[in-house]
Design a protein around this motif. Structure first.
Motif, PDB file in Angstrom:
ATOM      1  N   ALA A 352      10.746 -31.919  20.498  1.00  3.47           N
ATOM      2  CA  ALA A 352      12.134 -31.083  20.035  1.00  3.47           C
ATOM      3  C   ALA A 352      11.807 -30.324  18.835  1.00  3.47           C
ATOM      4  N   ARG A 353      10.740 -29.688  18.609  1.00  2.00           N
ATOM      5  CA  ARG A 353      10.173 -29.141  17.530  1.00  2.00           C
ATOM      6  C   ARG A 353       9.664 -27.749  18.145  1.00  2.00           C
ATOM      7  N   PRO A 354       9.661 -26.673  17.302  1.00  2.00           N
ATOM      8  CA  PRO A 354       9.211 -25.432  18.076  1.00  2.00           C
ATOM      9  C   PRO A 354       7.768 -25.337  17.904  1.00  2.00           C
ATOM     10  N   VAL A 355       7.059 -24.486  18.934  1.00  2.01           N
ATOM     11  CA  VAL A 355       5.766 -24.165  18.846  1.00  2.01           C
ATOM     12  C   VAL A 355       5.580 -23.117  17.727  1.00  2.01           C
ATOM     13  N   THR A 356       4.638 -23.193  16.910  1.00  5.84           N
ATOM     14  CA  THR A 356       4.556 -22.311  15.900  1.00  5.84           C
ATOM     15  C   THR A 356       3.400 -21.531  15.843  1.00  5.84           C
ATOM     16  N   ALA A 357       2.905 -20.319  15.005  1.00  6.01           N
ATOM     17  CA  ALA A 357       1.792 -19.640  15.344  1.00  6.01           C
ATOM     18  C   ALA A 357       1.573 -19.142  13.850  1.00  6.01           C
ATOM     19  N   LYS A 358       0.564 -18.791  13.356  1.00  9.62           N
ATOM     20  CA  LYS A 358      -0.036 -18.041  12.173  1.00  9.62           C
ATOM     21  C   LYS A 358      -1.456 -17.425  12.493  1.00  9.62           C
ATOM     22  N   ARG A 359      -1.378 -16.070  11.772  1.00 12.25           N
ATOM     23  CA  ARG A 359      -2.447 -15.200  11.904  1.00 12.25           C
ATOM     24  C   ARG A 359      -3.563 -15.485  10.951  1.00 12.25           C
ATOM     25  N   VAL A 360      -4.690 -15.510  11.472  1.00 12.40           N
ATOM     26  CA  VAL A 360      -5.915 -15.537  10.415  1.00 12.40           C
ATOM     27  C   VAL A 360      -7.044 -14.557  10.863  1.00 12.40           C
ATOM     28  N   THR A 361      -7.780 -14.036   9.941  1.00 17.14           N
ATOM     29  CA  THR A 361      -8.842 -13.063  10.132  1.00 17.14           C
ATOM     30  C   THR A 361     -10.058 -13.517   9.020  1.00 17.14           C
ATOM     31  N   ASN A 362     -10.998 -12.559   9.360  1.00 17.44           N
ATOM     32  CA  ASN A 362     -12.330 -12.803   8.327  1.00 17.44           C
ATOM     33  C   ASN A 362     -11.927 -12.222   7.032  1.00 17.44           C
ATOM     34  N   PRO A 363     -12.400 -12.863   6.060  1.00 16.55           N
ATOM     35  CA  PRO A 363     -12.145 -12.169   4.485  1.00 16.55           C
ATOM     36  C   PRO A 363     -12.566 -10.935   4.345  1.00 16.55           C
ATOM     37  N   SER A 364     -13.887 -10.576   4.983  1.00 13.16           N
ATOM     38  CA  SER A 364     -14.314  -9.242   4.961  1.00 13.16           C
ATOM     39  C   SER A 364     -13.774  -8.186   5.884  1.00 13.16           C
ATOM     40  N   THR A 365     -12.730  -8.270   6.682  1.00 15.03           N
ATOM     41  CA  THR A 365     -12.308  -7.399   7.683  1.00 15.03           C
ATOM     42  C   THR A 365     -12.114  -6.138   7.249  1.00 15.03           C
ATOM     43  N   THR A 366     -12.218  -5.128   7.926  1.00 16.20           N
ATOM     44  CA  THR A 366     -11.956  -3.799   7.571  1.00 16.20           C
ATOM     45  C   THR A 366     -10.708  -3.249   8.458  1.00 16.20           C
ATOM     46  N   THR A 367     -10.327  -4.092   9.200  1.00 21.50           N
ATOM     47  CA  THR A 367      -8.993  -3.497  10.294  1.00 21.50           C
ATOM     48  C   THR A 367      -7.783  -4.476   9.803  1.00 21.50           C
ATOM     49  N   GLU A 368      -6.771  -3.880  10.073  1.00 19.24           N
ATOM     50  CA  GLU A 368      -5.372  -4.402   9.739  1.00 19.24           C
ATOM     51  C   GLU A 368      -5.314  -5.884  10.414  1.00 19.24           C
ATOM     52  N   LEU A 399       2.820  -8.887  13.032  1.00 20.95           N
ATOM     53  CA  LEU A 399       2.370  -9.847  11.937  1.00 20.95           C
ATOM     54  C   LEU A 399       1.208  -9.452  11.480  1.00 20.95           C
ATOM     55  N   ALA A 400       0.936  -8.913  10.331  1.00 17.59           N
ATOM     56  CA  ALA A 400      -0.434  -8.950   9.575  1.00 17.59           C
ATOM     57  C   ALA A 400      -0.687  -9.466   8.325  1.00 17.59           C
ATOM     58  N   ASP A 401      -0.258 -10.648   8.147  1.00 16.97           N
ATOM     59  CA  ASP A 401      -0.652 -11.694   6.973  1.00 16.97           C
ATOM     60  C   ASP A 401      -0.644 -13.014   7.607  1.00 16.97           C
ATOM     61  N   SER A 402      -1.488 -13.639   6.796  1.00 17.37           N
ATOM     62  CA  SER A 402      -1.912 -15.126   7.049  1.00 17.37           C
ATOM     63  C   SER A 402      -0.875 -15.961   6.286  1.00 17.37           C
ATOM     64  N   ASN A 403       0.091 -15.995   5.932  1.00 18.10           N
ATOM     65  CA  ASN A 403       1.115 -16.588   5.231  1.00 18.10           C
ATOM     66  C   ASN A 403       2.337 -17.006   6.458  1.00 18.10           C
ATOM     67  N   THR A 404       2.765 -16.022   6.967  1.00 28.33           N
ATOM     68  CA  THR A 404       4.013 -16.267   7.635  1.00 28.33           C
ATOM     69  C   THR A 404       3.935 -16.976   8.923  1.00 28.33           C
ATOM     70  N   VAL A 405       4.697 -17.668   9.200  1.00 30.23           N
ATOM     71  CA  VAL A 405       4.781 -18.481  10.303  1.00 30.23           C
ATOM     72  C   VAL A 405       5.674 -18.138  11.320  1.00 30.23           C
ATOM     73  N   PHE A 406       5.254 -17.810  12.569  1.00 28.75           N
ATOM     74  CA  PHE A 406       6.170 -17.265  13.832  1.00 28.75           C
ATOM     75  C   PHE A 406       6.291 -18.453  14.576  1.00 28.75           C
TER      76      PHE A 406
END
Length: 433
Positions: A352-368, A399-406
């Motif tokens: 009864a609770r939603p499925v959630t998602a967060k975005r992550v990438t590498n610290p040195s990424t040069t892309t958005e 979604l282009a940050d690693s703090n927001t929960v979708f």
């Protein structure tokens, strides 16, 4: 053919001479015989030279080596005891967009599996082609192949997190996917990762086999599963199967039924897709998203999932579609496009609770390193073979940050980024990213 020639002589059948005597003059016959006699002498001389030549040794050939049914590579100790849980209360998925692998996403899979220092754990990579290149990357902490708790960038450091082995299975055929040995190795996995490559191989070689059943059994136990590029493509309820060439945005929008747009299941259905994790219901995925300008083809893919319907102005939707288009609800046609060097961490959170998602990438990424959540709010007005697609008011959330929960269940948590339209096969605005 009037004769048979061999190295030692050249003979002509007798019946040929009988016919010749009735047709040729005696003098011509004698000339012919002299000619044949001279030819025979010449052949005899050539034959003598051939037989006088030095003997040449017969070439020797090594027997053909059998092609292995599958390939298996292991790093670490596959016989080490494992006390990490074999089943978990909620599911976990890593959806990775291809290109450089996202190191923290692999660590998250390990942690979600309940693996800790001292518990042991087996991380199994499956693929249809390729090598064991993932093994050292996931297992070790740096290029010295140490298991230090100080983990260098571009390394996962799995051993320091508690892994006792990383194993790769290259499974290149239906027969290999039905192998008892292959499935015995996979069944012991605490984490499964589907590598990139060609998703048509996964559909052709793995669907309907013992391997698919082993994967479904693991997912029923909520064993964490990840995939990148082609491995991402086969994790949805609907998969772009790419059985032929890779579809382009331009061709897709001009004809949403052209031959390179192939899906699994085929025909589209609410049942029967390859693995089709329940936590990822109603979704289709695409990778390398902005670097390969894939929004046009992705909207086309999602539009194809929209079921036919009647509207005040006539018919709408796409022939063969199975879900409605809507700006609300969790069983509507929708998809997630993921950029390179980007991972979406998807987790269940209990009943009864939603499925959630967060975005992550590498610290040195040069892309958005962005993730795009795409949903048509109304059915396409034109979607039929050999006609350009027309669909309006397609919702895009970025979604282009690693703090927001979708919230994947109700499609909230990220503000609307843009509405996009495809009109007569052309995307507006074209600069969607």
């Amino acid at each position: 053919m009037i004769g048979t020639c061999r190295p030692d002589r050249c003979s002509i059948p007798e019946t040929a001479f009988i016919g010749a005597r009735t047709m040729l003059t005696r003098s011509f016959h004698q000339s012919l015989m002299r000619l044949l006699s001279g030819f025979g002498a010449l052949m005899l001389a050539i034959t003598s030279l051939v037989y006088a030549a030095p003997a040449v040794a017969e070439p020797t050939f090594e027997p053909a080596q059998p092609i292995p049914l599958y390939s298996y590579f292991a790093t670490g100790d596959v016989n080490a005891p494992v006390t990490a849980p074999s089943s978990l209360p909620t599911p976990s998925f890593v959806l990775m967009g291809g290109g450089p692998d996202v190191d923290p996403a692999f660590r998250w899979l390990i942690q979600r599996a309940g693996i800790k220092p001292g518990t042991g754990g087996r991380f199994v990579v499956i693929r249809a082609t390729g090598t064991e290149a993932y093994n050292p990357y996931i297992f070790y902490s740096d290029d010295k192949l140490s298991t230090s708790t100080t983990i260098a960038e571009l390394w996962v450091g799995g051993a320091s997190l508690g892994l006792t082995s990383v194993e790769t299975l290259v499974i290149p055929s239906v027969r290999a996917a039905n192998s008892a040995a292959v499935n015995a190795i996979l069944a012991k996995a605490n984490v499964v990762f589907i590598a990139g490559g060609d998703q048509s191989h996964y559909i052709r070689f793995w669907k309907g086999t013992a391997l698919e059943q082993t994967l479904k059994t693991l997912m029923a136990k909520n064993v964490p599963v990840g995939g990148t590029s082609a491995g991402l493509a086969v994790l949805g309820q609907f998969d772009y199967s790419a059985l032929y060439k890779s579809a382009t945005s331009e061709e897709s929008m001009l004809n949403p039924y052209y031959k390179d747009i192939t899906f699994d299941p085929d025909p589209l259905s609410l049942q029967g897709g390859f693995i089709a994790p329940p936590a990822l219901a109603s979704l289709i995925f695409d990778s390398h998203f902005d670097s390969r300008d894939r929004m046009g083809r992705f909207i086309t893919f999602i539009s194809r999932i929209v079921a036919p319907s009647r509207t005040a102005s006539g018919s709408a939707g796409c022939v063969g579609g199975v879900l409605p288009a809507s700006s609300s609800g969790n069983m509507t046609a929708r998809g997630i496009g993921i950029s390179v060097e980007t991972a979406l961490l998807v987790q269940g959170n209990g009943d009864a609770r939603p499925v959630t998602a967060k975005r992550v990438t590498n610290p040195s990424t040069t892309t958005e390193s962005a993730v795009y959540f795409v949903r048509p709010s109304v059915p396409p007005s034109v979607c039929r073979p050999k006609f350009p697609l027309t669909v309006s008011t397609v919702e895009v959330r970025k979604l282009a940050d690693s703090n927001t929960v979708f919230n994947l269940s109700d499609w909230t948590g990220v503000a609307l980024y843009k509405h996009l339209d495809i009109t007569s096969g052309t995307l507006f605005p074209a600069d969607w990213y």
